[in-house]
Write a protein that holds these residues in place. Sequence first.
Motif, PDB file in Angstrom:
ATOM      1  N   GLN A 138     138.635 128.958  66.744  1.00  0.00           N
ATOM      2  CA  GLN A 138     138.538 128.715  68.175  1.00  0.00           C
ATOM      3  C   GLN A 138     138.372 130.019  68.945  1.00  0.00           C
ATOM      4  O   GLN A 138     139.011 131.015  68.647  1.00  0.00           O
ATOM      5  CB  GLN A 138     139.784 127.984  68.671  1.00  0.00           C
ATOM      6  CG  GLN A 138     139.933 126.603  68.090  1.00  0.00           C
ATOM      7  CD  GLN A 138     138.783 125.693  68.490  1.00  0.00           C
ATOM      8  OE1 GLN A 138     138.359 125.673  69.636  1.00  0.00           O
ATOM      9  NE2 GLN A 138     138.251 124.964  67.528  1.00  0.00           N
ATOM     10  N   TYR A 139     137.495 130.010  69.918  1.00  0.00           N
ATOM     11  CA  TYR A 139     137.396 131.102  70.869  1.00  0.00           C
ATOM     12  C   TYR A 139     137.271 130.470  72.234  1.00  0.00           C
ATOM     13  O   TYR A 139     136.777 129.374  72.392  1.00  0.00           O
ATOM     14  CB  TYR A 139     136.219 132.035  70.556  1.00  0.00           C
ATOM     15  CG  TYR A 139     134.847 131.500  70.876  1.00  0.00           C
ATOM     16  CD1 TYR A 139     134.183 131.915  72.006  1.00  0.00           C
ATOM     17  CD2 TYR A 139     134.211 130.586  70.045  1.00  0.00           C
ATOM     18  CE1 TYR A 139     132.913 131.435  72.300  1.00  0.00           C
ATOM     19  CE2 TYR A 139     132.958 130.100  70.321  1.00  0.00           C
ATOM     20  CZ  TYR A 139     132.310 130.536  71.457  1.00  0.00           C
ATOM     21  OH  TYR A 139     131.056 130.067  71.745  1.00  0.00           O
ATOM     22  N   THR A 140     137.793 131.157  73.224  1.00  0.00           N
ATOM     23  CA  THR A 140     137.814 130.588  74.557  1.00  0.00           C
ATOM     24  C   THR A 140     137.228 131.564  75.556  1.00  0.00           C
ATOM     25  O   THR A 140     137.380 132.769  75.407  1.00  0.00           O
ATOM     26  CB  THR A 140     139.229 130.192  74.993  1.00  0.00           C
ATOM     27  OG1 THR A 140     139.160 129.637  76.300  1.00  0.00           O
ATOM     28  CG2 THR A 140     140.191 131.351  74.985  1.00  0.00           C
ATOM     29  N   MET A 141     136.559 131.016  76.537  1.00  0.00           N
ATOM     30  CA  MET A 141     136.017 131.840  77.609  1.00  0.00           C
ATOM     31  C   MET A 141     137.056 132.027  78.712  1.00  0.00           C
ATOM     32  O   MET A 141     136.935 132.888  79.547  1.00  0.00           O
ATOM     33  CB  MET A 141     134.771 131.184  78.211  1.00  0.00           C
ATOM     34  CG  MET A 141     133.673 131.005  77.234  1.00  0.00           C
ATOM     35  SD  MET A 141     133.239 132.590  76.521  1.00  0.00           S
ATOM     36  CE  MET A 141     131.993 132.077  75.409  1.00  0.00           C
ATOM     37  N   ASP A 142     138.074 131.212  78.720  1.00  0.00           N
ATOM     38  CA  ASP A 142     139.111 131.271  79.742  1.00  0.00           C
ATOM     39  C   ASP A 142     140.314 132.025  79.194  1.00  0.00           C
ATOM     40  O   ASP A 142     141.357 131.463  78.923  1.00  0.00           O
ATOM     41  CB  ASP A 142     139.532 129.849  80.151  1.00  0.00           C
ATOM     42  CG  ASP A 142     138.359 129.046  80.649  1.00  0.00           C
ATOM     43  OD1 ASP A 142     137.524 129.618  81.366  1.00  0.00           O
ATOM     44  OD2 ASP A 142     138.276 127.855  80.306  1.00  0.00           O
TER      45      ASP A 142
ATOM     46  N   GLU B  31     122.782 122.003  67.019  1.00  0.00           N
ATOM     47  CA  GLU B  31     123.710 122.399  65.964  1.00  0.00           C
ATOM     48  C   GLU B  31     123.407 121.588  64.718  1.00  0.00           C
ATOM     49  O   GLU B  31     123.519 120.376  64.720  1.00  0.00           O
ATOM     50  CB  GLU B  31     125.150 122.145  66.392  1.00  0.00           C
ATOM     51  CG  GLU B  31     125.687 123.210  67.294  1.00  0.00           C
ATOM     52  CD  GLU B  31     127.173 123.065  67.514  1.00  0.00           C
ATOM     53  OE1 GLU B  31     127.907 122.822  66.543  1.00  0.00           O
ATOM     54  OE2 GLU B  31     127.581 123.196  68.669  1.00  0.00           O
ATOM     55  N   ALA B  32     123.008 122.271  63.662  1.00  0.00           N
ATOM     56  CA  ALA B  32     122.686 121.585  62.419  1.00  0.00           C
ATOM     57  C   ALA B  32     123.575 122.063  61.274  1.00  0.00           C
ATOM     58  O   ALA B  32     123.415 121.634  60.149  1.00  0.00           O
ATOM     59  CB  ALA B  32     121.223 121.814  62.065  1.00  0.00           C
ATOM     60  N   TYR B  33     124.512 122.951  61.583  1.00  0.00           N
ATOM     61  CA  TYR B  33     125.373 123.504  60.536  1.00  0.00           C
ATOM     62  C   TYR B  33     126.525 122.544  60.287  1.00  0.00           C
ATOM     63  O   TYR B  33     127.324 122.275  61.169  1.00  0.00           O
ATOM     64  CB  TYR B  33     125.897 124.869  60.973  1.00  0.00           C
ATOM     65  CG  TYR B  33     126.802 125.525  59.971  1.00  0.00           C
ATOM     66  CD1 TYR B  33     126.295 125.982  58.770  1.00  0.00           C
ATOM     67  CD2 TYR B  33     128.151 125.678  60.215  1.00  0.00           C
ATOM     68  CE1 TYR B  33     127.119 126.579  57.841  1.00  0.00           C
ATOM     69  CE2 TYR B  33     128.988 126.280  59.293  1.00  0.00           C
ATOM     70  CZ  TYR B  33     128.454 126.729  58.109  1.00  0.00           C
ATOM     71  OH  TYR B  33     129.276 127.324  57.196  1.00  0.00           O
ATOM     72  N   PRO B  34     126.626 121.997  59.064  1.00  0.00           N
ATOM     73  CA  PRO B  34     127.667 121.009  58.790  1.00  0.00           C
ATOM     74  C   PRO B  34     129.053 121.609  58.602  1.00  0.00           C
ATOM     75  O   PRO B  34     130.043 120.896  58.648  1.00  0.00           O
ATOM     76  CB  PRO B  34     127.188 120.353  57.493  1.00  0.00           C
ATOM     77  CG  PRO B  34     126.429 121.428  56.814  1.00  0.00           C
ATOM     78  CD  PRO B  34     125.766 122.210  57.912  1.00  0.00           C
ATOM     79  N   GLY B  35     129.136 122.907  58.371  1.00  0.00           N
ATOM     80  CA  GLY B  35     130.443 123.531  58.148  1.00  0.00           C
ATOM     81  C   GLY B  35     130.916 123.303  56.732  1.00  0.00           C
ATOM     82  O   GLY B  35     130.147 123.030  55.820  1.00  0.00           O
ATOM     83  N   GLY B  36     132.195 123.393  56.538  1.00  0.00           N
ATOM     84  CA  GLY B  36     132.770 123.234  55.215  1.00  0.00           C
ATOM     85  C   GLY B  36     133.459 124.506  54.788  1.00  0.00           C
ATOM     86  O   GLY B  36     133.149 125.593  55.260  1.00  0.00           O
ATOM     87  N   GLY B  37     134.418 124.372  53.923  1.00  0.00           N
ATOM     88  CA  GLY B  37     135.138 125.542  53.459  1.00  0.00           C
ATOM     89  C   GLY B  37     136.100 126.048  54.516  1.00  0.00           C
ATOM     90  O   GLY B  37     136.572 125.302  55.366  1.00  0.00           O
ATOM     91  N   ARG B  38     136.355 127.329  54.482  1.00  0.00           N
ATOM     92  CA  ARG B  38     137.271 127.961  55.421  1.00  0.00           C
ATOM     93  C   ARG B  38     136.697 127.933  56.833  1.00  0.00           C
ATOM     94  O   ARG B  38     135.495 128.017  57.018  1.00  0.00           O
ATOM     95  CB  ARG B  38     137.491 129.408  54.985  1.00  0.00           C
ATOM     96  CG  ARG B  38     138.499 130.126  55.800  1.00  0.00           C
ATOM     97  CD  ARG B  38     138.730 131.534  55.253  1.00  0.00           C
ATOM     98  NE  ARG B  38     139.256 132.298  56.361  1.00  0.00           N
ATOM     99  CZ  ARG B  38     138.654 133.317  56.923  1.00  0.00           C
ATOM    100  NH1 ARG B  38     137.515 133.740  56.449  1.00  0.00           N
ATOM    101  NH2 ARG B  38     139.193 133.946  57.940  1.00  0.00           N
ATOM    102  N   ASP B  39     137.556 127.856  57.850  1.00  0.00           N
ATOM    103  CA  ASP B  39     137.089 127.907  59.236  1.00  0.00           C
ATOM    104  C   ASP B  39     136.282 129.177  59.453  1.00  0.00           C
ATOM    105  O   ASP B  39     136.638 130.246  58.980  1.00  0.00           O
ATOM    106  CB  ASP B  39     138.271 127.895  60.213  1.00  0.00           C
ATOM    107  CG  ASP B  39     138.927 126.535  60.300  1.00  0.00           C
ATOM    108  OD1 ASP B  39     138.356 125.570  59.756  1.00  0.00           O
ATOM    109  OD2 ASP B  39     140.001 126.447  60.910  1.00  0.00           O
ATOM    110  N   SER B  40     135.207 129.038  60.173  1.00  0.00           N
ATOM    111  CA  SER B  40     134.346 130.183  60.437  1.00  0.00           C
ATOM    112  C   SER B  40     134.141 130.317  61.942  1.00  0.00           C
ATOM    113  O   SER B  40     134.502 129.444  62.710  1.00  0.00           O
ATOM    114  CB  SER B  40     133.001 129.999  59.743  1.00  0.00           C
ATOM    115  OG  SER B  40     132.376 128.818  60.199  1.00  0.00           O
ATOM    116  N   TYR B  41     133.540 131.432  62.332  1.00  0.00           N
ATOM    117  CA  TYR B  41     133.202 131.590  63.743  1.00  0.00           C
ATOM    118  C   TYR B  41     132.069 130.639  64.069  1.00  0.00           C
ATOM    119  O   TYR B  41     131.246 130.309  63.220  1.00  0.00           O
ATOM    120  CB  TYR B  41     132.807 133.032  64.051  1.00  0.00           C
ATOM    121  CG  TYR B  41     133.986 133.967  63.993  1.00  0.00           C
ATOM    122  CD1 TYR B  41     134.904 133.997  65.027  1.00  0.00           C
ATOM    123  CD2 TYR B  41     134.194 134.786  62.896  1.00  0.00           C
ATOM    124  CE1 TYR B  41     136.008 134.834  64.977  1.00  0.00           C
ATOM    125  CE2 TYR B  41     135.285 135.623  62.834  1.00  0.00           C
ATOM    126  CZ  TYR B  41     136.187 135.643  63.880  1.00  0.00           C
ATOM    127  OH  TYR B  41     137.269 136.462  63.820  1.00  0.00           O
TER     128      TYR B  41
END
Length: 85
Positions: free
Chosen positions: A4-8, A38-48
């Motif tokens: 997670q990253y936040t602009m606030d 967004e076409a990246y399915p993710g998976g594995g360790r949390d990433s940026y």
Amino acid sequence: MYIQYTMDQLFLPMDLQEDIPQSHLVCLVNAAVNRLDEAYPGGGRDSYHPKMLTKVIIYAYTQRIYSSRQIAKSKISLNLVSLPK
């Protein structure tokens, strides 16, 4: 799924977006990347988030910074992370 990253942010300055003029190149990069699907399915360790990383890389390339170590040392990520998602 993503780190997670936040602009606030809660630290000063509260809103860095006010310090970046709308005519700055970083605003153009931000708007262009936000239009991508967004076409990246993710998976594995949390990433940026892939959009955040894409913004950093594209803006760094426009500044003629090609090395990931130089990108990490530069202030580029601070400019882009301060923009809205």
